[in-house]
Scaffold this motif. Sequence first.
Motif, PDB file in Angstrom:
ATOM      1  N   ARG A   1      56.352 -24.927  61.220  1.00  0.00           N
ATOM      2  CA  ARG A   1      56.377 -25.613  59.940  1.00  0.00           C
ATOM      3  C   ARG A   1      57.725 -26.310  59.760  1.00  0.00           C
ATOM      4  N   PRO A   2      57.960 -27.387  60.516  1.00  0.00           N
ATOM      5  CA  PRO A   2      59.250 -28.075  60.420  1.00  0.00           C
ATOM      6  C   PRO A   2      59.519 -28.640  59.039  1.00  0.00           C
ATOM      7  N   ASP A   3      58.452 -29.015  58.311  1.00  0.00           N
ATOM      8  CA  ASP A   3      58.637 -29.529  56.956  1.00  0.00           C
ATOM      9  C   ASP A   3      59.229 -28.464  56.051  1.00  0.00           C
ATOM     10  N   VAL A   4      58.775 -27.218  56.212  1.00  0.00           N
ATOM     11  CA  VAL A   4      59.307 -26.118  55.411  1.00  0.00           C
ATOM     12  C   VAL A   4      60.747 -25.829  55.806  1.00  0.00           C
ATOM     13  N   VAL A   5      61.036 -25.852  57.103  1.00  0.00           N
ATOM     14  CA  VAL A   5      62.406 -25.622  57.575  1.00  0.00           C
ATOM     15  C   VAL A   5      63.373 -26.609  56.924  1.00  0.00           C
ATOM     16  N   LEU A   6      63.019 -27.880  56.944  1.00  0.00           N
ATOM     17  CA  LEU A   6      63.913 -28.902  56.405  1.00  0.00           C
ATOM     18  C   LEU A   6      64.043 -28.788  54.889  1.00  0.00           C
ATOM     19  N   ASN A   7      62.951 -28.410  54.221  1.00  0.00           N
ATOM     20  CA  ASN A   7      63.010 -28.206  52.776  1.00  0.00           C
ATOM     21  C   ASN A   7      63.934 -27.048  52.430  1.00  0.00           C
ATOM     22  N   LEU A   8      63.829 -25.950  53.166  1.00  0.00           N
ATOM     23  CA  LEU A   8      64.689 -24.791  52.923  1.00  0.00           C
ATOM     24  C   LEU A   8      66.143 -25.108  53.247  1.00  0.00           C
ATOM     25  N   ALA A   9      66.364 -25.922  54.279  1.00  0.00           N
ATOM     26  CA  ALA A   9      67.728 -26.258  54.677  1.00  0.00           C
ATOM     27  C   ALA A   9      68.455 -27.054  53.598  1.00  0.00           C
ATOM     28  N   GLU A  10      67.716 -27.778  52.808  1.00  0.00           N
ATOM     29  CA  GLU A  10      68.342 -28.532  51.716  1.00  0.00           C
ATOM     30  C   GLU A  10      68.904 -27.608  50.639  1.00  0.00           C
ATOM     31  N   ARG A  11      68.338 -26.413  50.521  1.00  0.00           N
ATOM     32  CA  ARG A  11      68.771 -25.486  49.480  1.00  0.00           C
ATOM     33  C   ARG A  11      70.073 -24.782  49.833  1.00  0.00           C
ATOM     34  N   VAL A  12      70.276 -24.504  51.113  1.00  0.00           N
ATOM     35  CA  VAL A  12      71.501 -23.839  51.561  1.00  0.00           C
ATOM     36  C   VAL A  12      72.088 -24.653  52.712  1.00  0.00           C
ATOM     37  N   PRO A  13      73.040 -25.525  52.431  1.00  0.00           N
ATOM     38  CA  PRO A  13      73.633 -26.340  53.492  1.00  0.00           C
ATOM     39  C   PRO A  13      74.411 -25.484  54.480  1.00  0.00           C
ATOM     40  N   VAL A  14      74.505 -25.960  55.696  1.00  0.00           N
ATOM     41  CA  VAL A  14      75.202 -25.227  56.749  1.00  0.00           C
ATOM     42  C   VAL A  14      76.642 -24.932  56.356  1.00  0.00           C
ATOM     43  N   SER A  15      77.270 -25.868  55.671  1.00  0.00           N
ATOM     44  CA  SER A  15      78.683 -25.702  55.291  1.00  0.00           C
ATOM     45  C   SER A  15      78.916 -24.501  54.381  1.00  0.00           C
ATOM     46  N   ALA A  16      77.855 -24.008  53.751  1.00  0.00           N
ATOM     47  CA  ALA A  16      77.994 -22.872  52.837  1.00  0.00           C
ATOM     48  C   ALA A  16      77.954 -21.528  53.558  1.00  0.00           C
ATOM     49  N   ILE A  17      77.724 -21.547  54.883  1.00  0.00           N
ATOM     50  CA  ILE A  17      77.566 -20.322  55.651  1.00  0.00           C
ATOM     51  C   ILE A  17      78.764 -20.141  56.578  1.00  0.00           C
ATOM     52  N   PRO A  18      79.425 -18.991  56.561  1.00  0.00           N
ATOM     53  CA  PRO A  18      80.571 -18.756  57.444  1.00  0.00           C
ATOM     54  C   PRO A  18      80.165 -18.851  58.916  1.00  0.00           C
ATOM     55  N   PRO A  19      81.085 -19.257  59.796  1.00  0.00           N
ATOM     56  CA  PRO A  19      80.765 -19.341  61.228  1.00  0.00           C
ATOM     57  C   PRO A  19      80.286 -17.998  61.765  1.00  0.00           C
ATOM     58  N   SER A  20      79.182 -18.035  62.498  1.00  0.00           N
ATOM     59  CA  SER A  20      78.616 -16.831  63.102  1.00  0.00           C
ATOM     60  C   SER A  20      77.448 -17.251  63.969  1.00  0.00           C
ATOM     61  N   SER A  21      76.937 -16.307  64.771  1.00  0.00           N
ATOM     62  CA  SER A  21      75.748 -16.617  65.562  1.00  0.00           C
ATOM     63  C   SER A  21      74.542 -16.853  64.661  1.00  0.00           C
ATOM     64  N   ASN A  22      74.503 -16.212  63.484  1.00  0.00           N
ATOM     65  CA  ASN A  22      73.411 -16.465  62.530  1.00  0.00           C
ATOM     66  C   ASN A  22      73.433 -17.910  62.050  1.00  0.00           C
ATOM     67  N   ARG A  23      74.625 -18.404  61.771  1.00  0.00           N
ATOM     68  CA  ARG A  23      74.747 -19.806  61.351  1.00  0.00           C
ATOM     69  C   ARG A  23      74.323 -20.734  62.489  1.00  0.00           C
ATOM     70  N   ASN A  24      74.734 -20.415  63.708  1.00  0.00           N
ATOM     71  CA  ASN A  24      74.354 -21.240  64.852  1.00  0.00           C
ATOM     72  C   ASN A  24      72.841 -21.285  65.004  1.00  0.00           C
ATOM     73  N   ARG A  25      72.209 -20.128  64.844  1.00  0.00           N
ATOM     74  CA  ARG A  25      70.752 -20.056  64.961  1.00  0.00           C
ATOM     75  C   ARG A  25      70.094 -20.889  63.862  1.00  0.00           C
ATOM     76  N   TYR A  26      70.633 -20.817  62.665  1.00  0.00           N
ATOM     77  CA  TYR A  26      70.118 -21.605  61.538  1.00  0.00           C
ATOM     78  C   TYR A  26      70.166 -23.096  61.867  1.00  0.00           C
ATOM     79  N   GLU A  27      71.275 -23.524  62.444  1.00  0.00           N
ATOM     80  CA  GLU A  27      71.392 -24.939  62.819  1.00  0.00           C
ATOM     81  C   GLU A  27      70.400 -25.305  63.921  1.00  0.00           C
ATOM     82  N   LEU A  28      70.153 -24.380  64.844  1.00  0.00           N
ATOM     83  CA  LEU A  28      69.149 -24.646  65.877  1.00  0.00           C
ATOM     84  C   LEU A  28      67.761 -24.823  65.266  1.00  0.00           C
ATOM     85  N   ASP A  29      67.459 -24.009  64.248  1.00  0.00           N
ATOM     86  CA  ASP A  29      66.177 -24.172  63.550  1.00  0.00           C
ATOM     87  C   ASP A  29      66.073 -25.563  62.925  1.00  0.00           C
TER      88      ASP A  29
END
Length: 388
Positions: free
Chosen positions: A296-324
Amino acid sequence: MSETGKSLKEIRKRRGLTQSELSTASGVSLSIIRKLEQGERESARLETLRKLAATLRVPTMRLSSGPNGEGPIVGTVERWEAVRHALERPPLDPELSDEAPTVAGVRQAFAKAEPLFQKSQYAKLAVVLPPLLRDAEALGDEGRPIRVRLMQLAGLLMVQTRQFDTAEVALSRALDDAADRLEGAATIHTQCWLLLRQGQLEAALDLAVRWSDETEPRMSRATPSELSTWGLTLLNVTAAAVRNSQPGQAADALRLAKAAAVALGREYKSETDAIRAFGPTTVHLKRTENAGVVDRPDVVLNLAERVPVSAIPPSSNRNRYELDIADALTRTGRYADGFGTLVSIQRAAPEWLPNQTYARTVLQRIVEGRRTLTPEMRQMAADIHLEL
């Protein structure tokens, strides 16, 4: 014919579907389905099996012939040799020293090394971790808490770099030394991830469910540490269930994890877990990940708008989020944006990215979707070990 091919053919026929109809409904190419059923392929990627299983309304593992985790990339075994020795070999002849390690000294050294784990700086960790492990071993019973934390992180590193046998050693030692169920659960989080990476979805789900039951607190008087531990265990449940084509169980676990996060009201890092935090943002990341797993790439992109990458501290979780996000962008035909996201991840975590099969999948999709490749794309393919 492989067990995967036999099961696929049997279940497909039971559902009254032709190969062509299954291909259309699942999005898996007719060629792959034919090769599996004719025995020309032993198995397929878990992503492919999940699509077929979801269409046929069976758990993914019904179509799997067993563990199929991809091994380490070139150079990994050599880089981590000293760490493996420190984990696997007992100190047969300890060196005499006028300055024996102390708990305070090892704890201080660990604190200095911990940011390297957060930022996935593997080259530096391969140097500093062996003496840390040996010093923690030399502390005996007094050093048990710090040794457990080190074993947890060493196990995490071994899973990240796909050295699964060594990961088992580190995680088993951490669990054996755990003082209570909360400390044990911090190890189980990585154990579940190890099983997922090996394709053992049902084993991961069973383990996660058992520990979610073990760690469920009384909400009216739960401490932040108890809520965090339970919430992370529920995220293990949802991760395994969604991959095993059990959407109801995945949704239920995610709902309970959200309740735990709301009760916490913030991101919280437990003293029993050396690297993970849990809270509303962590639940959001897992919801995004699950949407990617079920295409569901449409859902992924919609959710990503709610929490921008810049709001997440550097970590492997953040990296995975960006891969999604990169995956969702490429699935919707935005290849340049998807590649730009991969570049961003590579700049932040150049040693982490090459170990991700997911990254190679995303870049392969970009390669297939473009008429020509830029020099930067070719260079990244070489960097993350994608053969063009």
